[in-house]
Design a protein around this motif. Structure first.
Motif, PDB file in Angstrom:
ATOM      1  N   VAL A 182       5.331  14.848  43.038  1.00  0.00           N
ATOM      2  CA  VAL A 182       6.134  14.359  41.917  1.00  0.00           C
ATOM      3  C   VAL A 182       7.581  14.166  42.355  1.00  0.00           C
ATOM      4  O   VAL A 182       8.212  13.140  42.066  1.00  0.00           O
ATOM      5  N   MET A 183       8.126  15.164  43.074  1.00  0.00           N
ATOM      6  CA  MET A 183       9.516  15.077  43.513  1.00  0.00           C
ATOM      7  C   MET A 183       9.721  13.940  44.503  1.00  0.00           C
ATOM      8  O   MET A 183      10.732  13.224  44.455  1.00  0.00           O
ATOM      9  N   ASN A 184       8.768  13.754  45.427  1.00  0.00           N
ATOM     10  CA  ASN A 184       8.887  12.669  46.393  1.00  0.00           C
ATOM     11  C   ASN A 184       8.890  11.314  45.705  1.00  0.00           C
ATOM     12  O   ASN A 184       9.642  10.404  46.076  1.00  0.00           O
ATOM     13  N   ASP A 185       8.032  11.169  44.692  1.00  0.00           N
ATOM     14  CA  ASP A 185       7.991   9.916  43.948  1.00  0.00           C
ATOM     15  C   ASP A 185       9.332   9.640  43.274  1.00  0.00           C
ATOM     16  O   ASP A 185       9.847   8.515  43.301  1.00  0.00           O
ATOM     17  N   GLU A 186       9.902  10.679  42.657  1.00  0.00           N
ATOM     18  CA  GLU A 186      11.182  10.503  41.981  1.00  0.00           C
ATOM     19  C   GLU A 186      12.299  10.210  42.983  1.00  0.00           C
ATOM     20  O   GLU A 186      13.170   9.374  42.738  1.00  0.00           O
ATOM     21  N   CYS A 187      12.270  10.897  44.141  1.00  0.00           N
ATOM     22  CA  CYS A 187      13.278  10.642  45.175  1.00  0.00           C
ATOM     23  C   CYS A 187      13.160   9.219  45.692  1.00  0.00           C
ATOM     24  O   CYS A 187      14.164   8.555  45.953  1.00  0.00           O
ATOM     25  N   GLU A 188      11.899   8.745  45.842  1.00  0.00           N
ATOM     26  CA  GLU A 188      11.698   7.394  46.353  1.00  0.00           C
ATOM     27  C   GLU A 188      12.289   6.360  45.396  1.00  0.00           C
ATOM     28  O   GLU A 188      12.941   5.388  45.817  1.00  0.00           O
ATOM     29  N   ARG A 189      12.080   6.568  44.099  1.00  0.00           N
ATOM     30  CA  ARG A 189      12.642   5.640  43.118  1.00  0.00           C
ATOM     31  C   ARG A 189      14.170   5.656  43.171  1.00  0.00           C
ATOM     32  O   ARG A 189      14.826   4.620  43.088  1.00  0.00           O
ATOM     33  N   LEU A 190      14.734   6.860  43.312  1.00  0.00           N
ATOM     34  CA  LEU A 190      16.182   6.977  43.367  1.00  0.00           C
ATOM     35  C   LEU A 190      16.738   6.343  44.635  1.00  0.00           C
ATOM     36  O   LEU A 190      17.743   5.628  44.603  1.00  0.00           O
ATOM     37  N   ARG A 191      16.065   6.580  45.786  1.00  0.00           N
ATOM     38  CA  ARG A 191      16.513   5.964  47.034  1.00  0.00           C
ATOM     39  C   ARG A 191      16.492   4.443  46.926  1.00  0.00           C
ATOM     40  O   ARG A 191      17.408   3.756  47.383  1.00  0.00           O
ATOM     41  N   ALA A 192      15.412   3.928  46.342  1.00  0.00           N
ATOM     42  CA  ALA A 192      15.293   2.472  46.207  1.00  0.00           C
ATOM     43  C   ALA A 192      16.433   1.915  45.372  1.00  0.00           C
ATOM     44  O   ALA A 192      17.026   0.884  45.718  1.00  0.00           O
ATOM     45  N   ARG A 193      16.741   2.572  44.272  1.00  0.00           N
ATOM     46  CA  ARG A 193      17.803   2.090  43.394  1.00  0.00           C
ATOM     47  C   ARG A 193      19.163   2.145  44.087  1.00  0.00           C
ATOM     48  O   ARG A 193      19.973   1.223  43.979  1.00  0.00           O
ATOM     49  N   LEU A 194      19.427   3.231  44.820  1.00  0.00           N
ATOM     50  CA  LEU A 194      20.695   3.354  45.530  1.00  0.00           C
ATOM     51  C   LEU A 194      20.811   2.286  46.619  1.00  0.00           C
ATOM     52  O   LEU A 194      21.868   1.692  46.815  1.00  0.00           O
ATOM     53  N   SER A 195      19.697   2.045  47.337  1.00  0.00           N
ATOM     54  CA  SER A 195      19.709   1.039  48.385  1.00  0.00           C
ATOM     55  C   SER A 195      19.963  -0.347  47.817  1.00  0.00           C
ATOM     56  O   SER A 195      20.758  -1.122  48.345  1.00  0.00           O
ATOM     57  N   VAL A 196      19.288  -0.661  46.723  1.00  0.00           N
ATOM     58  CA  VAL A 196      19.460  -1.976  46.107  1.00  0.00           C
ATOM     59  C   VAL A 196      20.872  -2.151  45.575  1.00  0.00           C
ATOM     60  O   VAL A 196      21.469  -3.221  45.683  1.00  0.00           O
ATOM     61  N   LEU A 197      21.437  -1.087  45.009  1.00  0.00           N
ATOM     62  CA  LEU A 197      22.806  -1.169  44.513  1.00  0.00           C
ATOM     63  C   LEU A 197      23.772  -1.503  45.641  1.00  0.00           C
ATOM     64  O   LEU A 197      24.678  -2.327  45.491  1.00  0.00           O
ATOM     65  N   SER A 198      23.558  -0.865  46.795  1.00  0.00           N
ATOM     66  CA  SER A 198      24.430  -1.114  47.933  1.00  0.00           C
ATOM     67  C   SER A 198      24.271  -2.546  48.431  1.00  0.00           C
ATOM     68  O   SER A 198      25.248  -3.220  48.736  1.00  0.00           O
ATOM     69  N   GLU A 199      23.018  -3.012  48.527  1.00  0.00           N
ATOM     70  CA  GLU A 199      22.793  -4.359  49.016  1.00  0.00           C
ATOM     71  C   GLU A 199      23.288  -5.403  48.012  1.00  0.00           C
ATOM     72  O   GLU A 199      23.737  -6.482  48.394  1.00  0.00           O
ATOM     73  N   ALA A 200      23.198  -5.081  46.738  1.00  0.00           N
ATOM     74  CA  ALA A 200      23.695  -6.009  45.727  1.00  0.00           C
ATOM     75  C   ALA A 200      25.196  -6.210  45.879  1.00  0.00           C
ATOM     76  O   ALA A 200      25.714  -7.313  45.704  1.00  0.00           O
ATOM     77  N   ALA A 201      25.882  -5.115  46.228  1.00  0.00           N
ATOM     78  CA  ALA A 201      27.329  -5.218  46.424  1.00  0.00           C
ATOM     79  C   ALA A 201      27.662  -6.120  47.612  1.00  0.00           C
ATOM     80  O   ALA A 201      28.707  -6.745  47.668  1.00  0.00           O
ATOM     81  N   ALA A 202      26.704  -6.186  48.565  1.00  0.00           N
ATOM     82  CA  ALA A 202      26.925  -7.024  49.741  1.00  0.00           C
ATOM     83  C   ALA A 202      26.403  -8.441  49.530  1.00  0.00           C
ATOM     84  O   ALA A 202      26.410  -9.252  50.449  1.00  0.00           O
ATOM     85  N   GLY A 203      25.914  -8.722  48.341  1.00  0.00           N
ATOM     86  CA  GLY A 203      25.460 -10.069  48.029  1.00  0.00           C
ATOM     87  C   GLY A 203      24.028 -10.353  48.394  1.00  0.00           C
ATOM     88  O   GLY A 203      23.658 -11.514  48.582  1.00  0.00           O
ATOM     89  N   SER A 204      23.157  -9.316  48.552  1.00  0.00           N
ATOM     90  CA  SER A 204      21.768  -9.558  48.920  1.00  0.00           C
ATOM     91  C   SER A 204      20.989 -10.099  47.730  1.00  0.00           C
ATOM     92  O   SER A 204      21.377  -9.948  46.584  1.00  0.00           O
ATOM     93  N   GLY A 205      19.828 -10.738  48.039  1.00  0.00           N
ATOM     94  CA  GLY A 205      19.002 -11.347  47.008  1.00  0.00           C
ATOM     95  C   GLY A 205      18.009 -10.379  46.419  1.00  0.00           C
ATOM     96  O   GLY A 205      18.125  -9.168  46.568  1.00  0.00           O
ATOM     97  N   PRO A 206      16.983 -10.909  45.742  1.00  0.00           N
ATOM     98  CA  PRO A 206      15.960 -10.086  45.102  1.00  0.00           C
ATOM     99  C   PRO A 206      15.027  -9.463  46.136  1.00  0.00           C
ATOM    100  O   PRO A 206      15.068  -9.810  47.320  1.00  0.00           O
ATOM    101  N   LEU A 207      14.179  -8.567  45.661  1.00  0.00           N
ATOM    102  CA  LEU A 207      13.162  -7.955  46.512  1.00  0.00           C
ATOM    103  C   LEU A 207      12.034  -8.964  46.693  1.00  0.00           C
ATOM    104  O   LEU A 207      11.406  -9.389  45.729  1.00  0.00           O
TER     105      LEU A 207
END
Length: 357
Positions: free
Chosen positions: A76-101
């Protein structure tokens, strides 16, 4: 700082301690990696167990072993961490102008891995694009910059401009119809009684082989195998997708060679077939997560981790329903450390008569 550390920094210390113990299986190593005293580690675990009201760790066993409830909490914790990591990664890439997944997945993995990716990145991307097709088609989309990551069975080793991450290896199996037609039923019965199943018995079973088309990696695998072994089979039917393959075998039109992921992908169609161990040598295929090396990103690494977790937690356990013997042959990546050596699913090592085409 890597995104997994960012994610953990947003979680409570007891959660971080528990996940590290689950990974290292050691209080001492956990304390060292987290920069804590061993007594602080023990206290954090005890507080978490007291708060939840359940035992998470078998404290008198070395190396440390999780209880069944501890293993469930880790998942359960790994699943939640994975979702959080994904969101943090996407936020960072969005700031750099990256596109959709944008991800491409071969058909045999699309249902299981695609669902995991959508769950992990839900709400974190403006658009999630998941396409499916044969490996060469997905590579064309990657080259055309229409996809950022592809998951397929061809590593394209001649391409120095690609980065590959190993995902897992699975063996081939033989599928026969489970129908009630007299000729097919007799053929299946004869083969099921044959121990072990041999290529000669398959050649004379009374049913033709249903082949993958040569444009499909499965077709090229079969062609190479039969050429190497000097085998020939009656064949009048070729397909390029697994749904058709299962449908035609279930209808009694012939037998086939495929992989256990085919059955997991289409459990409703798998009801009409019977899986049998493949005669030696057992041929395996490997799956890879592939990106353009020049554009490698943290997001691609997160996609690979999500895919690896889907294989370990969703795919491999499902093999037991259809072909329980195959786990002796399955080798898969560690979702928490993709650069580390992988795991043999059954834990007993690979049989000697196995090769990968």
């Amino acid at each position: 700082m890597p995104y997994d550390k960012y994610a953990r920094s947003l979680l409570r210390t007891r959660t971080e301690v528990f996940l590290m113990i689950a990974r290292t299986r050691s209080f001492t190593e956990t304390a060292r990696q987290l920069g804590m005293s061993q007594s602080s580690v023990s206290r954090a675990v005890a507080e978490l167990e007291r708060e939840l009201g359940v035992a998470l760790i078998e404290h008198h066993v070395r190396p440390v072993r999780l209880t069944p409830r501890g293993a469930l909490l880790r998942q359960v914790m790994n699943d939640e961490c994975e979702r959080l990591r994904a969101r943090l990664s996407v936020l960072s890439e969005a700031a750099a102008g990256s596109g959709p997944l944008r991800v491409g997945i071969v058909e045999s993995l699309a249902r299981v891995v695609g669902r995991r990716l959508v769950e992990a990145f839900d709400g974190a991307c403006s658009t999630v694009i998941v396409l499916t097709g044969i490996a060469r088609y997905l590579l064309q989309l990657l080259d055309a910059n229409e996809l950022d990551v592809i998951i397929c069975s061809d590593p394209f080793n001649a391409r120095a401009d690609l980065k590959r991450r190993f995902l897992f290896r699975e063996p081939s199996i033989v599928l026969m119809p489970a129908g009630a037609m007299a000729r097919e039923a007799a053929a299946v019965t004869r083969l099921e009684r044959a121990h072990p199943l041999t290529w000669e018995r398959l050649q004379h079973c009374g049913l033709p082989i249903i082949r993958y088309h040569r444009n499909n990696s499965g077709g090229r695998l079969e062609e190479k195998l039969f050429d190497d072994l000097g085998l020939s089979f009656e064949s009048t039917l070729e397909v390029d997708i697994n749904a058709l393959l299962l449908t035609f075998v279930a209808e009694g039109r012939g037998w086939t060679i495929t992989r256990p992921t085919t059955l997991v992908q289409y459990p409703e169609l798998a009801q009409g077939v019977r899986a049998l161990p493949m005669p030696e040598p057992v041929v395996s295929r490997e799956l890879f997560v592939i990106t353009r090396a020049a554009e490698e990103s943290p997001l691609a690494a997160r996609i690979a981790a999500v895919a690896a977790r889907a294989v370990a937690e969703d795919l491999i356990p499902a093999f037991a329903r259809w072909a329980p013997w195959v786990n002796d042959y399955v080798f898969y990546a560690d979702a928490d450390n993709l650069d580390a050596p992988g795991h043999v699913a059954a834990g007993a090592g690979l049989p000697s008569r196995v090769f990968v085409l």
